[in-house]
Design a protein around this motif. Structure first.
Motif, short mmCIF file in Angstrom:
data_model
loop_
_atom_site.label_atom_id
_atom_site.label_comp_id
_atom_site.label_asym_id
_atom_site.label_seq_id
_atom_site.Cartn_x
_atom_site.Cartn_y
_atom_site.Cartn_z
N TRP A 1 0.98 -1.10 0.03
CA TRP A 1 -0.04 -0.08 -0.08
C TRP A 1 0.93 1.29 0.10
O TRP A 1 0.67 2.11 -0.66
CB TRP A 1 -0.91 -0.11 1.17
N VAL A 2 1.98 0.95 0.77
CA VAL A 2 2.70 2.35 0.79
C VAL A 2 3.43 2.65 -0.26
O VAL A 2 3.85 3.78 -0.93
CB VAL A 2 3.70 2.24 2.01
N LEU A 3 3.92 1.67 -0.96
CA LEU A 3 4.59 1.66 -2.29
C LEU A 3 3.52 2.23 -3.37
O LEU A 3 4.16 3.33 -4.13
CB LEU A 3 4.97 0.07 -2.84
N GLN A 4 2.45 1.70 -3.35
CA GLN A 4 1.47 2.23 -4.40
C GLN A 4 1.18 3.77 -4.18
O GLN A 4 1.02 4.52 -4.94
CB GLN A 4 0.28 1.44 -4.20
N GLN A 5 0.94 4.09 -2.89
CA GLN A 5 0.92 5.66 -2.52
C GLN A 5 2.07 6.21 -3.09
O GLN A 5 1.73 7.42 -3.62
CB GLN A 5 0.50 5.66 -1.11
N ALA A 6 3.05 5.94 -2.45
CA ALA A 6 4.50 6.65 -3.22
C ALA A 6 4.36 6.87 -4.54
O ALA A 6 4.84 7.98 -5.10
CB ALA A 6 5.74 6.03 -2.62
N GLN A 7 4.18 5.59 -5.38
CA GLN A 7 4.08 5.82 -6.67
C GLN A 7 3.07 6.58 -7.34
O GLN A 7 3.42 7.28 -8.26
CB GLN A 7 3.85 4.40 -7.28
N LYS A 8 1.91 6.86 -6.67
CA LYS A 8 0.94 7.74 -6.82
C LYS A 8 1.50 9.20 -6.77
O LYS A 8 1.29 9.99 -7.80
CB LYS A 8 -0.39 7.41 -6.31
N TYR A 9 1.97 9.49 -5.95
CA TYR A 9 2.52 11.00 -5.55
C TYR A 9 3.69 11.30 -6.71
O TYR A 9 3.69 12.35 -7.15
CB TYR A 9 2.85 11.13 -4.22
N GLN A 10 4.57 10.35 -6.83
CA GLN A 10 5.64 10.47 -8.04
C GLN A 10 5.04 10.83 -9.35
O GLN A 10 5.46 11.72 -9.89
CB GLN A 10 6.54 9.31 -7.89
N LEU B 1 4.19 8.02 4.86
CA LEU B 1 2.76 7.67 4.34
C LEU B 1 2.37 6.46 5.36
O LEU B 1 2.77 5.41 5.48
CB LEU B 1 2.94 7.04 2.95
N TYR B 2 1.19 7.00 6.32
CA TYR B 2 0.88 6.11 7.12
C TYR B 2 -0.44 6.04 6.99
O TYR B 2 -1.40 6.97 6.42
CB TYR B 2 1.05 6.97 8.40
N ARG B 3 -1.31 4.66 7.17
CA ARG B 3 -2.35 4.27 6.76
C ARG B 3 -3.44 5.06 7.66
O ARG B 3 -4.62 5.33 7.35
CB ARG B 3 -2.66 3.01 6.95
N VAL B 4 -3.12 5.57 8.89
CA VAL B 4 -3.83 6.48 9.64
C VAL B 4 -4.37 7.63 8.91
O VAL B 4 -5.55 8.18 9.03
CB VAL B 4 -3.48 6.71 10.98
N PHE B 5 -3.53 8.20 7.76
CA PHE B 5 -3.94 9.24 6.98
C PHE B 5 -4.50 8.74 5.81
O PHE B 5 -3.96 9.09 4.58
CB PHE B 5 -2.59 10.19 6.93
N TYR C 1 -8.25 7.67 3.35
CA TYR C 1 -9.49 7.86 3.29
C TYR C 1 -9.80 7.17 1.92
O TYR C 1 -9.34 7.35 0.89
CB TYR C 1 -9.67 9.37 3.13
N ALA C 2 -10.92 6.14 2.25
CA ALA C 2 -11.30 5.47 0.87
C ALA C 2 -10.02 4.74 0.41
O ALA C 2 -9.77 4.65 -0.89
CB ALA C 2 -11.95 6.32 -0.14
N ASN C 3 -9.20 4.05 1.29
CA ASN C 3 -7.82 3.50 1.08
C ASN C 3 -6.96 4.16 0.24
O ASN C 3 -6.07 3.69 -0.52
CB ASN C 3 -8.44 2.20 0.10
N GLN C 4 -7.21 5.57 0.19
CA GLN C 4 -6.01 6.41 -0.44
C GLN C 4 -5.57 7.23 0.53
O GLN C 4 -6.08 7.66 1.57
CB GLN C 4 -6.64 7.24 -1.34
N HIS C 5 -4.04 7.57 0.61
CA HIS C 5 -3.53 8.40 1.52
C HIS C 5 -3.80 9.73 0.96
O HIS C 5 -4.05 10.05 0.15
CB HIS C 5 -2.01 8.23 1.46
N VAL C 6 -4.00 10.48 2.42
CA VAL C 6 -4.61 12.01 2.12
C VAL C 6 -3.34 12.90 2.49
O VAL C 6 -2.86 12.45 3.75
CB VAL C 6 -6.00 12.15 2.63
#
Length: 149
Positions: free
Chosen positions: A26-35, A77-81, A83-88
């Protein structure tokens, strides 16, 4: 209940995993999204500029804020942040103002314009997940007590 316990365990062990070079998908996916977002914002791929030249020129005015929202080098990137399974991105406008050295009204107007354009989504206060709501409420209490002085 099991899912919440699992999330808390992942958050507790994430610093250990980082030290062991273990990565959470999940963290890798979110980091890739931001990049990917940063690539478009910076115009590196020219895709956004070619597909929407007027929008691309317009958002250059908001470049610093868009980049700040998508650059997580100072924040992890923490899961606590999420919403709808996306980091915010979760920050007080005052912190954004201080980091970017712009006025509070400029931050607020910029966020509202980016929301209107559909480039960001503001989560209503009452829809914030539990821990984010606690943090937000604490920030509001501090701001309220400062204003009362």
């Amino acid at each position: 209940m099991k899912r919440r316990t699992h999330s808390r365990a992942l958050e507790a062990y994430s610093p250990i995993c980082l030290n062991l070079e273990l990565k959470d998908e999940w963290v890798l996916q979110q980091a890739q999204k931001y990049q990917s977002n940063l690539k478009y914002i910076r115009g590196e791929g020219k895709d956004l500029e070619q597909a929407y030249p007027v929008l691309f020129q317009f958002i250059q005015k908001y470049y610093a804020i868009l980049e700040y929202f998508n650059d997580h080098q100072e924040d992890k990137l923490y899961r606590v942040f999420s919403y709808a399974n996306q980091h915010v991105f979760f920050s007080a406008t005052n912190r954004i103002k201080e980091r970017l050295k712009i006025s509070q009204p400029t931050v607020t107007r910029s966020i509202n314009m980016l929301t209107l354009l559909g480039l960001i989504i503001k989560i209503p206060h009452q829809k914030l997940p539990g821990r984010m709501l606690e943090i937000s409420d604490a920030i509001l209490k501090v701001i309220g007590s400062i204003r009362a002085m």
